[in-house]
Design a protein around this motif. Sequence first.
Motif, PDB file in Angstrom:
ATOM      1  N   ASP A  92       0.595  -1.412  -0.591  1.00 55.55           N
ATOM      2  CA  ASP A  92      -0.785  -0.297  -0.026  1.00 55.55           C
ATOM      3  C   ASP A  92       0.766   1.417  -0.173  1.00 55.55           C
ATOM      4  O   ASP A  92       1.974   1.332   1.293  1.00 55.55           O
ATOM      5  N   PRO A  93       0.458   2.268  -0.810  1.00 54.77           N
ATOM      6  CA  PRO A  93       1.630   3.585  -0.598  1.00 54.77           C
ATOM      7  C   PRO A  93       1.570   4.285   0.641  1.00 54.77           C
ATOM      8  O   PRO A  93       2.404   4.730   0.433  1.00 54.77           O
ATOM      9  N   GLY A  94       0.774   4.195   1.088  1.00 52.68           N
ATOM     10  CA  GLY A  94       0.619   4.683   3.083  1.00 52.68           C
ATOM     11  C   GLY A  94       1.981   3.901   3.957  1.00 52.68           C
ATOM     12  O   GLY A  94       2.162   3.879   4.877  1.00 52.68           O
ATOM     13  N   LEU A  95       2.207   2.781   3.701  1.00 48.66           N
ATOM     14  CA  LEU A  95       3.056   1.936   4.169  1.00 48.66           C
ATOM     15  C   LEU A  95       4.644   1.512   3.231  1.00 48.66           C
ATOM     16  O   LEU A  95       5.193   1.021   3.984  1.00 48.66           O
ATOM     17  N   GLU A  96       4.541   2.196   2.038  1.00 47.06           N
ATOM     18  CA  GLU A  96       5.757   1.649   1.542  1.00 47.06           C
ATOM     19  C   GLU A  96       6.552   2.664   1.926  1.00 47.06           C
ATOM     20  O   GLU A  96       7.985   1.876   1.798  1.00 47.06           O
ATOM     21  N   GLU A  97       6.973   3.669   2.774  1.00 47.02           N
ATOM     22  CA  GLU A  97       7.992   4.659   2.975  1.00 47.02           C
ATOM     23  C   GLU A  97       8.305   3.791   4.423  1.00 47.02           C
ATOM     24  O   GLU A  97       9.884   3.993   4.414  1.00 47.02           O
ATOM     25  N   ALA A  98       7.728   3.453   5.563  1.00 42.41           N
ATOM     26  CA  ALA A  98       7.576   2.493   6.712  1.00 42.41           C
ATOM     27  C   ALA A  98       8.721   1.298   6.024  1.00 42.41           C
ATOM     28  O   ALA A  98       9.686   0.680   7.068  1.00 42.41           O
ATOM     29  N   ILE A  99       7.460   0.391   4.717  1.00 42.02           N
ATOM     30  CA  ILE A  99       8.842  -0.445   4.666  1.00 42.02           C
ATOM     31  C   ILE A  99       9.892  -0.652   4.280  1.00 42.02           C
ATOM     32  O   ILE A  99      10.927  -1.312   4.318  1.00 42.02           O
ATOM     33  N   LYS A 100      10.214   0.499   3.408  1.00 39.63           N
ATOM     34  CA  LYS A 100      11.421   0.712   2.684  1.00 39.63           C
ATOM     35  C   LYS A 100      12.432   0.920   3.572  1.00 39.63           C
ATOM     36  O   LYS A 100      13.979   1.006   3.745  1.00 39.63           O
ATOM     37  N   SER A 101      11.812   1.716   4.099  1.00 41.77           N
ATOM     38  CA  SER A 101      12.917   2.931   5.778  1.00 41.77           C
ATOM     39  C   SER A 101      13.454   0.659   6.165  1.00 41.77           C
ATOM     40  O   SER A 101      14.661   0.937   6.774  1.00 41.77           O
ATOM     41  N   ILE A 102      12.574   0.168   6.900  1.00 37.91           N
ATOM     42  CA  ILE A 102      12.485  -0.927   7.606  1.00 37.91           C
ATOM     43  C   ILE A 102      13.804  -1.620   7.456  1.00 37.91           C
ATOM     44  O   ILE A 102      14.788  -2.141   7.559  1.00 37.91           O
ATOM     45  N   ILE A 103      13.456  -1.889   5.650  1.00 37.23           N
ATOM     46  CA  ILE A 103      14.111  -3.152   5.362  1.00 37.23           C
ATOM     47  C   ILE A 103      15.508  -1.697   5.309  1.00 37.23           C
ATOM     48  O   ILE A 103      16.832  -2.875   4.708  1.00 37.23           O
ATOM     49  N   TYR A 104      15.487  -0.837   4.708  1.00 34.35           N
ATOM     50  CA  TYR A 104      16.621  -0.589   4.707  1.00 34.35           C
ATOM     51  C   TYR A 104      18.436   0.085   5.816  1.00 34.35           C
ATOM     52  O   TYR A 104      18.744  -0.429   5.419  1.00 34.35           O
ATOM     53  N   ALA A 105      17.258   0.079   6.875  1.00 29.64           N
ATOM     54  CA  ALA A 105      18.521   0.697   8.209  1.00 29.64           C
ATOM     55  C   ALA A 105      18.031  -0.679   8.710  1.00 29.64           C
ATOM     56  O   ALA A 105      19.055  -0.921  10.141  1.00 29.64           O
ATOM     57  N   ALA A 106      17.582  -1.827   8.478  1.00 33.47           N
ATOM     58  CA  ALA A 106      17.428  -2.822  10.314  1.00 33.47           C
ATOM     59  C   ALA A 106      18.504  -3.169   9.836  1.00 33.47           C
ATOM     60  O   ALA A 106      19.161  -3.412  11.124  1.00 33.47           O
ATOM     61  N   PRO A 107      19.025  -3.952   8.944  1.00 36.87           N
ATOM     62  CA  PRO A 107      20.730  -3.900   9.122  1.00 36.87           C
ATOM     63  C   PRO A 107      22.051  -3.611   9.922  1.00 36.87           C
ATOM     64  O   PRO A 107      22.694  -3.911  10.056  1.00 36.87           O
ATOM     65  N   ARG A 108      21.589  -2.117   9.727  1.00 35.03           N
ATOM     66  CA  ARG A 108      22.311  -0.938  10.306  1.00 35.03           C
ATOM     67  C   ARG A 108      22.339  -1.174  11.854  1.00 35.03           C
ATOM     68  O   ARG A 108      23.058  -0.138  12.279  1.00 35.03           O
ATOM     69  N   THR A 109      21.800  -1.873  12.354  1.00 32.74           N
ATOM     70  CA  THR A 109      21.573  -1.763  13.580  1.00 32.74           C
ATOM     71  C   THR A 109      21.226  -3.182  14.443  1.00 32.74           C
ATOM     72  O   THR A 109      21.537  -4.099  13.668  1.00 32.74           O
ATOM     73  N   ASP A 110      21.796  -3.263  15.540  1.00 30.03           N
ATOM     74  CA  ASP A 110      21.936  -4.160  16.369  1.00 30.03           C
ATOM     75  C   ASP A 110      20.952  -5.134  17.272  1.00 30.03           C
ATOM     76  O   ASP A 110      21.251  -5.811  18.060  1.00 30.03           O
ATOM     77  N   VAL A 111      19.260  -4.479  16.392  1.00 26.90           N
ATOM     78  CA  VAL A 111      18.001  -4.703  16.906  1.00 26.90           C
ATOM     79  C   VAL A 111      17.680  -6.486  16.709  1.00 26.90           C
ATOM     80  O   VAL A 111      17.770  -6.410  15.231  1.00 26.90           O
ATOM     81  N   LYS A 112      18.136  -7.864  17.010  1.00 26.18           N
ATOM     82  CA  LYS A 112      17.637  -8.877  16.198  1.00 26.18           C
ATOM     83  C   LYS A 112      15.973  -8.679  15.712  1.00 26.18           C
ATOM     84  O   LYS A 112      15.571  -9.564  14.644  1.00 26.18           O
TER      85      LYS A 112
END
Length: 303
Positions: A92-112
Motif C-alpha cells: 500500500d502507498p501509505g506503508l511503502e515509506e515505512a516498510i522500505k525504511s525498515i528494510i533499508y535501516a534494519a541491517p545497520r542496527t543491532d536489534v535482532k
Amino acid sequence: MAPSSSLVAKIKVQLKLSISRLRMVQQKDTAIAKQQRRAMAQLLEQGKEESARIRVENIIRSDITTELLEILELYCELLLARTGLLEAKECDPGLEEAIKSIIYAAPRTDVKELQQARQLLVEKYGKEFAVEAIENSDGKVAERVLKKLRVEPPAQELVTLYLKEIARTYGVAWPKREGSVIETGNEDDEDPSGGQAVKRSLEEPLTTDELSRATPPRDLGPKSPVSVAPPSPSTDNLNPRLRLPGPPELKPSAKMSGLKNQNAGPEAQTSVKNSDSGGKKVVIGGKIPDVDELAKRFAALKR
C-alpha cells in the motif's frame, strides 16, 4: 511460500517484539550517554579541551543512533496500527515509506527482532521490492533515515554546542574568558594615577572608642554545636515553620477548674479564730503564718 494471513500474523508479533526491544535499547543508550556527559564535564573542568572535543563525538554518534531507533520504532507502530493493509499482495502507498525504511535501516542496527521483522517483510513483498528498498532507486526511503545513517564527522559548530550544553548542565565555567583578564590589565596600565585612586578609596581604621560603641555582630562568640535547618517548602506545606520540642502545655481539666471556683467562693473565705495565748486573729486558709505564730501554737497545744 507461507499463506498471507499466517505471514501477516508473524509480522505483527515480530513488530511488537521490535517495539519493546527498541525502547529498551534507547533507555540503555540514554543512561550510557549521561555517564559520558559527566565524564566530559570533568575533562572540561580539568582544562582538557582537546580530549573532550574528541570524546564528545561518541556522544553525538550515540544520540544520532538513538534518534534513528526512535524513528524506526514509530514506523513499527505505524505498521502495527495498519495491519489490515498488509493483507494485500501489493504494498500500500501509505506503508511503502515505512516498510522500505525498515528494510533499508534494519541491517545497520543491532536489534535482532527488527532484523527478523525485515526478513518477514522481504518474504511478503518479494526480492525485487527488497532490492529497490536497499538501493533506494525510487527514493522512497525517508530522508531523515538516510541522514541518520550517514557516516561523517560532526561539524565543529555542533561539537562546540554540545560542550557548551554539557558545561552549562554540570555547572562548569567553559569556555574560560581569558580576554577579560587581559583587558583589565591594560586598563590598569593606562591609569595615570599609578594606584593612588585605590589608596584613596580605603577607609581609615576605627578608633578604640568607636569600636567600643559598635554593636557586636550576632555570630560573635561560641556557636551551638547543634544546628537545625529550616524545612523546605513543598506542595503539601507551602509555608513550613520550624517547631522545636518543648514541655507540653498543661491545661486544667473541668474538674480542677470547678474545684478552683469553689475555693474562691464565700464559704472558703478566711475564717478567724481566737487563740488562747495571745488572742490574735489567725487566718486559716489565707496567708501563711510566721515562725512566731507557729511557736505560739505549739506552746498552746502543750498546755
